[in-house]
Write an enzyme that holds these catalytic residues in place. Structure first.
Site, PDB file in Angstrom:
ATOM      1  N   GLY A 249       0.814  -1.217   0.000  1.00  0.00           N
ATOM      2  CA  GLY A 249       0.000   0.000   0.000  1.00  0.00           C
ATOM      3  C   GLY A 249       0.844   1.263   0.000  1.00  0.00           C
ATOM      4  CG  ASP A 250       3.445   1.698   3.102  1.00  0.00           C
ATOM      5  OD1 ASP A 250       2.399   2.219   3.521  1.00  0.00           O
ATOM      6  OD2 ASP A 250       4.068   0.815   3.716  1.00  0.00           O
TER       7      ASP A 250
END
Length: 309
Positions: A249-250
């Site tokens: 997600g980062d």
């Protein structure tokens, strides 16, 4: 410049084993030691994509020194504030068919410590970006909103990737981008989001509360982007072997920002975000530039009718 803030970074120790036997000795087939933390993950990938970035956050104790040395090896510019007590945590990730995480608590952070971070961010300009990622330590609350209140006259482009009340309290500051995953968005809205249309309705609620652009990651179902122009884009997940979802997600946030800065096009930003997120999911650690660029060719974007309501 893209500043990232990681309030509670960690050394990530990843073990790959055939099967986890509780109560017995387990021996790893593979092991990986990485500097972890959501904001740091964003800076790692941005650096690999050639973007100018500075990682900010808090470190403590001997593990903090080790963490800083690890990050220096990756060539990521950083400016951490050292805390007087505690140690930087070590998180253990066990990959044994399913992923199991043992995450440390981390040191306590005082109000004066948070002011040090705000003072550094205040030196940024209106063309810069500030990424606030991850949950805040248990000793604090409303910290992201407090940082944004101190920076409201700077004109920074704000990116928020956190959950619950911390996310809600940042929305009045009109962040450029928020990126919940589908479970986090459902929890925030006190409902279960089962269909793409339900995800879109949830994204519209966040935009109505102040977010300019809402990017919702949906794991194996891909991702949905609702823009400040009212356009909706969807992309399915790419095919590949998921080795470790930590940091995916980062990486999507980093890829999205890279795509936006390079092209000024939301569709292209989503393409880069998808390629980066999947690239990390298919790797141990954060994906490299070559991986992202190879996957970029596989990303397919669907645009829906504009919604200007």
């Amino acid at each position: 410049m893209i500043y990232t803030v990681t309030l509670n970074p960690a050394i990530d120790y990843i073990y790959k084993i055939d099967g986890l036997c509780i109560g017995n000795t387990n021996r790893a087939q593979e092991e990986h030691l990485l500097p972890g933390g959501k904001g740091v993950n964003v800076s790692l990938l941005l650096n690999r994509l050639g973007e100018e970035t500075l990682a900010l956050g808090f470190l403590a104790g001997v593990t903090g020194k080790a963490y800083e040395a690890m990050l220096e090896q990756y060539g990521v510019p950083a400016r951490f504030c050292y805390l007087s007590e505690g140690v930087t945590r070590i998180n253990v990730k066990v990959s044994a068919g399913e992923e199991t995480e043992l995450n440390g608590k981390g040191p306590d952070i005082t109000d004066s410590d948070f002011r040090r971070i705000s003072d550094i961010c205040a030196k940024a300009g209106p063309r810069d970006y500030l990424v606030l990622s991850g949950n805040v330590p248990g000793s604090a609350g409303n910290i992201y909103a407090s940082i944004l209140e101190n920076l409201k006259d700077v004109g920074l482009n704000i990116v928020v990737d956190t959950t619950g009340e911390e996310l809600l309290h940042t929305l009045p500051y009109h962040p450029f981008l928020v990126k919940p995953n589908v479970e986090e968005l459902g929890t925030l809205l006190h409902t279960t989001l089962s269909t793409r249309e339900e995800v879109l309705q949830g994204a519209r609620k966040l935009r109505g509360l102040g977010a300019r652009n809402v990017l919702v990651s949906m794991g194996g179902q891909g991702a949905l982007l609702l823009t400040e122009d009212g356009d909706t884009f969807y992309t399915g997940a790419l095919k590949g072997q998921v080795r470790n979802s930590v940091g995916a997600g980062d990486s999507m946030v980093a890829g999205f920002l890279h795509g936006w800065i390079q092209t000024g096009c939301y569709e292209e930003a989503l393409k880069f975000g998808t390629a980066a997120g999947c690239g990390t999911a298919f790797s141990y650690g954060i994906a490299g530039r070559e991986t992202v660029e190879a996957l970029l060719k596989e990303v397919k974007i669907t645009k829906y009718e504009s919604d200007h309501n």
